[in-house]
Design an enzyme around this catalytic site. Structure first.
Site, mmCIF file in Angstrom:
data_model
loop_
_atom_site.group_PDB
_atom_site.id
_atom_site.type_symbol
_atom_site.label_atom_id
_atom_site.label_comp_id
_atom_site.label_asym_id
_atom_site.label_seq_id
_atom_site.Cartn_x
_atom_site.Cartn_y
_atom_site.Cartn_z
ATOM 1 N N CYS A 55 -4.783 -3.064 2.938
ATOM 2 C CA CYS A 55 -4.492 -2.952 4.374
ATOM 3 C C CYS A 55 -5.684 -3.229 5.276
ATOM 4 C CB CYS A 55 -3.863 -1.598 4.677
ATOM 5 S SG CYS A 55 -3.099 -1.639 6.326
ATOM 6 N N ASN A 92 0.274 -1.087 5.370
ATOM 7 C CA ASN A 92 1.147 -0.321 6.277
ATOM 8 C C ASN A 92 0.477 -0.420 7.633
ATOM 9 O OD1 ASN A 92 3.179 1.946 4.858
ATOM 10 N ND2 ASN A 92 1.486 1.330 3.530
ATOM 11 N N GLU A 138 -6.107 8.740 7.445
ATOM 12 C CA GLU A 138 -6.621 8.279 6.138
ATOM 13 C C GLU A 138 -8.015 8.829 5.859
ATOM 14 O OE1 GLU A 138 -5.961 4.362 4.512
ATOM 15 O OE2 GLU A 138 -4.926 3.835 6.359
ATOM 16 N N GLU A 188 0.858 -1.200 0.000
ATOM 17 C CA GLU A 188 0.000 0.000 0.000
ATOM 18 C C GLU A 188 0.894 1.250 0.000
ATOM 19 O OE1 GLU A 188 -1.609 0.758 3.922
ATOM 20 O OE2 GLU A 188 -3.404 1.705 3.101
ATOM 21 N N LYS A 199 -9.376 1.868 -2.028
ATOM 22 C CA LYS A 199 -9.579 1.287 -0.692
ATOM 23 C C LYS A 199 -10.976 1.588 -0.144
ATOM 24 C CE LYS A 199 -7.090 1.126 3.758
ATOM 25 N NZ LYS A 199 -5.853 1.588 4.422
HETATM 26 N N1 CDT Z 1 -3.030 1.387 6.450
HETATM 27 C C1 CDT Z 1 -3.927 0.821 7.271
HETATM 28 O O1 CDT Z 1 -5.068 0.606 6.892
HETATM 29 N N2 CDT Z 1 -3.507 0.542 8.524
HETATM 30 C C2 CDT Z 1 -4.391 0.064 9.547
HETATM 31 C C3 CDT Z 1 -3.835 0.505 10.862
HETATM 32 C C4 CDT Z 1 -4.767 0.346 11.970
HETATM 33 S S1 CDT Z 1 -5.989 1.538 12.130
HETATM 34 C C5 CDT Z 1 -5.219 2.914 12.734
HETATM 35 C C6 CDT Z 1 -4.522 -1.448 9.549
HETATM 36 O O2 CDT Z 1 -5.660 -1.932 9.639
HETATM 37 O O3 CDT Z 1 -3.516 -2.161 9.518
#
Ligand code: CDT
Length: 329
Positions: free
Chosen positions: A189, A214, A164, A66, A145
């Site tokens: 993600c 990420n 995000e 991502e 997404k």
């Molecule tokens: N990039 C991404 O979606 N990361 C989220 C982080 C947790 S929510 C702050 C994940 O689900 O891995």
């Protein structure tokens, strides 16, 4: 009531054994950290290096993470119009001048890829996007997404932000594409934590799902989950693969990026739910596996024969409501 003749049942139950093999060598191209000042050209060089490694291992498809072209910029709050100071993190064309060398090298080697990046459309919309590029350089799929995690406003109590929901709009759905001799789906993600993602893709025939991520190891709203990040990562993707008879490639941008430690642990999972290969480092690393897309039929035509066993008529709340509605007293 109609009944299915016994011989039809027996034939259906064993049909998966007759499927001709559809071999494909696939790779996960994990990235280590990208600093805020690293130029696109340098990141693209790293991606090309991963692509070349995958090619040497026989891969025809490599999945990248991502937001694979820049640092994970939603960790910073920028006051005022979110568009103003952040535009340098978004791509306005794909391929653009900086990403063209990746496409060119991929075509030379005959290796396709999936790539996550921040997209700014000509009419000003911003998405957390992933593309699927065939071995001839054609972009066959765009995915934006669907599940955007984190928050929209500045939350100074957090060690770092996860904005995000400020910097991206929600994508409007999941799709699959006929590519690489199979049916390919994509997710990004946070999508991987939701069972609906895999099921909606599998209902469109997905045999291989490519997921870039990420994932900071620190989860501010509930740090008791921090030591479970790796477990949860495997749990959701292994379950998604098994319950839908799919291969899944989960690929990270991991390591300590601008002070934030993110999960690596990229892996390739079979339709049995078993991990077939996994990264050992938190840096740029390639793993490859020769998969057989026909093996998905072992699950899709037996235990998870959707047409035969699913009960959509009792799954109404899945699409009719968002939050839980417990029974009244
Ligand atoms: N990039 C991404 O979606 N990361 C989220 C982080 C947790 S929510 C702050 C994940 O689900 O891995």
């Amino acid at each position: 009531m109609t009944s299915v003749p016994l011989d039809h049942d027996a034939a259906a139950a064993t049909a998966h054994q007759d499927r001709p093999p559809r071999h494909l060598t696939v790779a996960a191209g994990q990235l280590g950290p990208i600093s805020a000042t690293e130029p696109r050209e340098s990141v693209v060089d790293r991606l090309i290096h991963l692509l070349e490694q995958a090619h040497r291992a026989g891969a025809e498809l490599i999945a990248f993470p991502e937001l694979a072209l820049t640092t994970f910029f939603p960790r910073w709050y920028v006051e005022g119009d979110p568009a103003l100071n952040l535009d340098s993190f978004y791509e306005t064309e794909m391929p653009g001048p900086a990403t063209r060398p990746l496409f060119d090298r991929a075509v030379e080697l005959g290796v396709g890829f999936a790539l996550g990046y921040a997209e700014l459309t000509p009419d000003g919309h911003r998405y957390n996007t992933q593309i699927l590029v065939e071995r001839d350089g054609t972009i066959v799929g765009h995915y934006r997404k669907v599940h955007l995690p984190g928050h929209r406003e500045h939350e100074p109590w957090r060690e770092f932000q996860h904005l995000e929901r400020r910097y991206f709009e929600k994508g409007d759905g999941f799709a699959t594409w006929n590519a690489f001799g199979g049916v390919i789906g994509m997710a990004t993600c946070n999508d991987r934590r939701w069972p609906e993602t895999y099921r909606v893709l599998a209902l469109q025939g997905a045999e291989l799902i490519l997921i870039g991520y990420n994932t900071p190891k620190h989860y501010a709203p509930d740090p008791s989950q921090n030591p479970l990040q790796g477990f949860h990562n495997r749990l959701v993707m292994q379950a998604g693969a098994y319950q839908n008879g799919c291969y899944v490639i989960g690929v990270a941008k991991g390591g300590v990026e601008e002070g934030v430690d993110s999960l690596a642990e990229s892996c390739i999972i079979g339709p049995s739910g078993m991990i077939l290969a996994e990264c050992r480092t938190e840096a740029d690393e390639v793993i490859t596996v020769e998969i057989d897309l026909a093996v998905t039929a072992k699950y899709k035509e037996t235990l998870f024969d959707f047409e035969r066993y699913r009960r959509p008529e009792v799954y109404g709340p899945i699409t009719a409501q968002r939050g839980a509605i417990p029974p009244k007293d």
